[in-house]
Design a protein around this motif. Structure first.
Motif, mmCIF file in Angstrom:
data_model
loop_
_atom_site.group_PDB
_atom_site.id
_atom_site.type_symbol
_atom_site.label_atom_id
_atom_site.label_comp_id
_atom_site.label_asym_id
_atom_site.label_seq_id
_atom_site.Cartn_x
_atom_site.Cartn_y
_atom_site.Cartn_z
ATOM 1 N N ASN A 55 0.834 -1.217 0.000
ATOM 2 C CA ASN A 55 0.000 0.000 0.000
ATOM 3 C C ASN A 55 0.859 1.253 0.000
ATOM 4 N N LEU A 56 1.899 1.275 0.822
ATOM 5 C CA LEU A 56 2.777 2.444 0.872
ATOM 6 C C LEU A 56 3.478 2.665 -0.464
ATOM 7 N N GLU A 58 2.326 1.876 -3.373
ATOM 8 C CA GLU A 58 1.331 2.389 -4.317
ATOM 9 C C GLU A 58 1.033 3.866 -4.060
ATOM 10 N N GLN A 59 1.044 4.279 -2.813
ATOM 11 C CA GLN A 59 0.699 5.653 -2.437
ATOM 12 C C GLN A 59 1.836 6.639 -2.635
ATOM 13 N N HIS A 60 3.067 6.198 -2.475
ATOM 14 C CA HIS A 60 4.221 7.095 -2.506
ATOM 15 C C HIS A 60 5.285 6.562 -3.460
#
Length: 115
Positions: A55-56, A58-60
């Motif tokens: 998730n991290l 994908e987000q950053h």
């Protein structure tokens, strides 16, 4: 980067180590690594739950699979204008908590008893 290092060292039982030479700082708790810091690259490697790690990433765009680490369980985080230190502190907390939580109960209790 100094703030990041100082923050890591505020964790109970956290100590500096240089097992890979003078340019790579490792922060450990009870001999277990939870942060690997490359100051010259402005990066920090942090342990992470695999689902959260994805998730991290994908987000950053500044969060990548761990450099020279198990890419499932470690992220490399580039600290710069688009991802500043305040974004990284919860990642450090998570890394520390994962490592600390795997320590034997007696070791965790001994660390928590230290002033």
């Amino acid at each position: 980067m100094n703030n990041i290092i100082e923050y890591c060292l505020t964790k109970k039982g956290a100590v500096k180590d240089f097992p890979f030479g003078p340019d790579i700082l490792v922060i450990k708790v009870a001999g277990k690594m939870f942060a690997l810091i490359f100051e010259s690259r402005n990066t920090i490697n942090l342990k992470c739950d695999p689902v959260i790690a994805e998730n991290l990433r994908e987000q950053h765009e500044n969060v990548q699979p761990g450099y020279h680490m198990n890419k499932k369980h470690w992220n490399t985080v580039l600290i710069n204008e688009s991802l500043d230190e305040s974004d990284v502190l919860p990642m450090i907390d998570h890394s520390y908590d994962l490592v600390f939580g795997k320590l034997p109960k007696s070791t965790r209790e001994a660390i928590m008893m230290r002033i």
